[in-house]
Design an enzyme around this catalytic site. Sequence first.
Site, short mmCIF file in Angstrom:
data_model
loop_
_atom_site.label_atom_id
_atom_site.label_comp_id
_atom_site.label_asym_id
_atom_site.label_seq_id
_atom_site.Cartn_x
_atom_site.Cartn_y
_atom_site.Cartn_z
N HIS A 28 0.85 -1.19 0.00
CA HIS A 28 0.00 0.00 0.00
C HIS A 28 0.89 1.25 0.00
CE1 HIS A 28 1.16 -0.70 4.16
NE2 HIS A 28 1.13 0.62 4.26
N HIS B 169 5.68 6.58 -1.41
CA HIS B 169 6.46 5.41 -1.84
C HIS B 169 5.72 4.14 -1.46
CE1 HIS B 169 7.50 5.80 2.40
NE2 HIS B 169 7.75 4.50 2.37
#
Length: 192
Positions: free
Chosen positions: A44, A132
């Site tokens: 995620h 990220h």
Amino acid sequence: MDHVRAFVGLALPQSCQEMAGRLGAALAPLCRGRLSRVRTGQAHITLKFLGETPVSGPAGIEAVGEALGGIRFAPFRLNLAGGGFFPGQKRPRVVWAGLREGAQACRELAAAVDAALAPLGIAPEGNPFAAHLTLARIREPERGGDWPAMLALLTQALWPPVPVAAMTLWRSVLSEHGARHEVLREFPAAAT
């Protein structure tokens, strides 16, 4: 249970979960020490890590959910590309994939999350937000590894585009097998 370990983030589709798994498997032999890959289905983009959060009370999970529910954002698109190491290549602890598209929308959404949670006494992040996807954690960086080859793999990876239509509040349950994330609440993007 009076606290839950929680975070706010963006879910990734199965195609990205599979790509993260393949990349993690390719990275592992390039590390001489122990490398813990993100489990398939758990990848995620984190917008805000809340840590141990009370179940109830003025800064509890219910209040957090209500505050997050007030955030309005338009659907947007992510495209992962490249990557690197945290804190850096000299002694890497985390291997991550970066964003070629959608980084600005993620920054704006992370700022909106900070702003929505500030009245609850939840402090904004201390470091600048950098969107990220964590792929792996290097448990023994002192043992070394082929860091340039890892960077080459990250650069060559071709990720599918990701339509973002919701933000998620997750509970993170730690175990000896790593973290397992459970959806507590989803917040859909506003229709455009």
